[in-house]
Design a protein around this motif. Structure first.
Motif, short mmCIF file in Angstrom:
data_model
loop_
_atom_site.label_atom_id
_atom_site.label_comp_id
_atom_site.label_asym_id
_atom_site.label_seq_id
_atom_site.Cartn_x
_atom_site.Cartn_y
_atom_site.Cartn_z
N GLU A 145 30.28 25.05 57.39
CA GLU A 145 29.26 25.95 58.12
C GLU A 145 28.31 25.86 58.29
OE1 GLU A 145 31.51 26.55 61.82
OE2 GLU A 145 32.58 24.41 62.28
N VAL A 146 28.41 27.33 57.72
CA VAL A 146 26.99 27.82 57.15
C VAL A 146 26.42 27.15 56.22
CG1 VAL A 146 26.45 29.69 56.04
CG2 VAL A 146 28.57 30.11 56.83
N LEU A 147 26.38 26.84 55.09
CA LEU A 147 25.56 25.48 54.32
C LEU A 147 24.81 24.59 55.11
CD1 LEU A 147 27.52 25.02 51.61
CD2 LEU A 147 26.18 26.13 51.77
N LEU A 148 25.62 23.86 56.63
CA LEU A 148 24.59 23.19 57.22
C LEU A 148 24.17 24.12 57.98
CD1 LEU A 148 24.50 20.28 59.13
CD2 LEU A 148 25.88 21.41 60.23
N LEU A 149 24.48 25.23 58.47
CA LEU A 149 22.92 26.10 59.17
C LEU A 149 21.73 26.28 58.65
CD1 LEU A 149 25.34 27.79 62.15
CD2 LEU A 149 23.57 25.42 62.23
N THR A 150 22.28 27.29 57.09
CA THR A 150 21.33 27.11 56.10
C THR A 150 19.98 25.91 56.22
OG1 THR A 150 22.61 27.88 54.96
CG2 THR A 150 22.08 29.71 55.98
N ARG A 151 20.78 25.37 55.67
CA ARG A 151 20.39 23.69 54.92
C ARG A 151 19.17 23.95 56.33
NH1 ARG A 151 22.89 18.31 52.64
NH2 ARG A 151 20.85 17.50 52.28
N ALA A 152 19.86 23.59 57.85
CA ALA A 152 18.68 23.05 59.06
C ALA A 152 17.97 23.58 59.20
CB ALA A 152 19.94 22.97 59.95
N PHE A 153 18.48 25.06 59.16
CA PHE A 153 17.00 26.10 59.19
C PHE A 153 15.14 26.19 58.16
CE2 PHE A 153 14.37 29.72 58.93
CZ PHE A 153 14.03 30.79 60.38
N ALA A 154 16.21 25.91 56.63
CA ALA A 154 14.88 25.66 55.37
C ALA A 154 14.36 24.40 56.10
CB ALA A 154 15.82 25.69 54.24
N PHE A 155 15.20 23.66 56.57
CA PHE A 155 14.43 22.03 56.67
C PHE A 155 13.57 22.25 57.35
CE2 PHE A 155 14.49 17.63 58.06
CZ PHE A 155 14.44 16.89 57.41
N ALA A 156 13.97 22.66 59.29
CA ALA A 156 13.04 22.94 60.26
C ALA A 156 11.26 23.78 59.50
CB ALA A 156 13.60 23.65 61.97
N ALA A 157 11.85 24.73 59.01
CA ALA A 157 10.82 25.44 58.32
C ALA A 157 9.59 25.45 57.32
CB ALA A 157 11.50 27.20 57.96
N GLU A 158 10.24 24.03 56.48
CA GLU A 158 9.84 23.35 56.26
C GLU A 158 8.61 22.68 56.47
OE1 GLU A 158 10.05 20.02 52.43
OE2 GLU A 158 11.35 21.64 52.76
N LYS A 159 9.02 21.65 57.43
CA LYS A 159 8.71 20.40 58.22
C LYS A 159 8.10 21.14 59.19
CE LYS A 159 11.07 17.15 56.79
NZ LYS A 159 10.23 16.04 56.04
N HIS A 160 8.04 22.28 59.79
CA HIS A 160 7.47 22.67 61.66
C HIS A 160 6.74 23.90 60.19
CE1 HIS A 160 8.94 20.61 64.36
NE2 HIS A 160 10.35 21.09 63.50
N VAL A 161 6.11 24.29 59.25
CA VAL A 161 5.13 25.31 57.97
C VAL A 161 4.44 25.63 58.62
CG1 VAL A 161 4.84 23.89 56.68
CG2 VAL A 161 5.40 26.64 56.16
#
Length: 181
Positions: free
Chosen positions: A3-19
């Motif tokens: 779950e921690v990896l899932l959430l940090t991965r989602a945050f990183a993905f979202a940050a990259e996509k919405h940079v």
């Protein structure tokens, strides 16, 4: 996936996509602040027990606002997250007023988790409207947005009292802020 990896991965993905995105408000906050607030509201609402829903909160605008596809979302995360994000995604091929109308019409038919996600999103949007409204929006347009948000949320009620209270508080605060203008 942990779950921690899932959430940090989602945050990183979202940050990259919405940079390159910023909020519409006068302060032009980074868009990722909105995504983090939506995810936080959901995490509090579910007491940290639904990592997929919280991840969907981080990713809720990625299909609508970026070149990301549903298949990419499912492959990168999982089908549950892709389904949740898809369920709250507007059809950008439609005119803006039609998209807004459809949100009101389709809100009651959403799954409970999608309703929670929409509640958190609308709450964050109204908090932003109160704290940093778009400079080019008239008071009437701002009030129309609050009214429309209330119309959408009317169809989401009954799913999570705490999230509904957060929305009601945000709407009242936005209305008070606008009355002072």
């Amino acid at each position: 996936m942990d779950e921690v990896l899932l959430l940090t991965r989602a945050f990183a993905f979202a940050a990259e996509k919405h940079v390159h995105q910023r909020r519409k408000g006068a302060n032009a906050e980074p868009y990722v602040n909105h995504l983090a607030e939506v995810a936080h509201l959901l995490a509090v609402a579910v007491h940290g027990r639904d990592a997929n829903l919280v991840a969907a909160g981080l990713l809720h605008d990625v299909l609508e606002d970026t070149q990301t596809t549903r298949d990419e979302l499912a492959a990168t995360f999982n089908e549950d997250i892709a389904a949740l994000v898809s369920e709250v995604t507007d059809d950008k091929s439609l005119p803006k007023q039609e998209r807004k109308r459809q949100q009101v019409v389709h809100a009651p038919g959403k799954t409970d988790r999608a309703k929670m996600l929409k509640l958190a999103d609308k709450t964050s949007n109204l908090r932003d409207l109160a704290a940093s409204p778009p400079a080019d929006w008239s008071t009437e347009r701002r009030l129309d947005y609050v009214r429309w948000g209330r119309d959408v949320v009317a169809g989401l009620r009954g799913v999570h009292p705490w999230l509904e209270t957060q929305f009601d508080d945000a709407a009242a605060t936005a209305e008070r802020a606008l009355a002072g203008k």
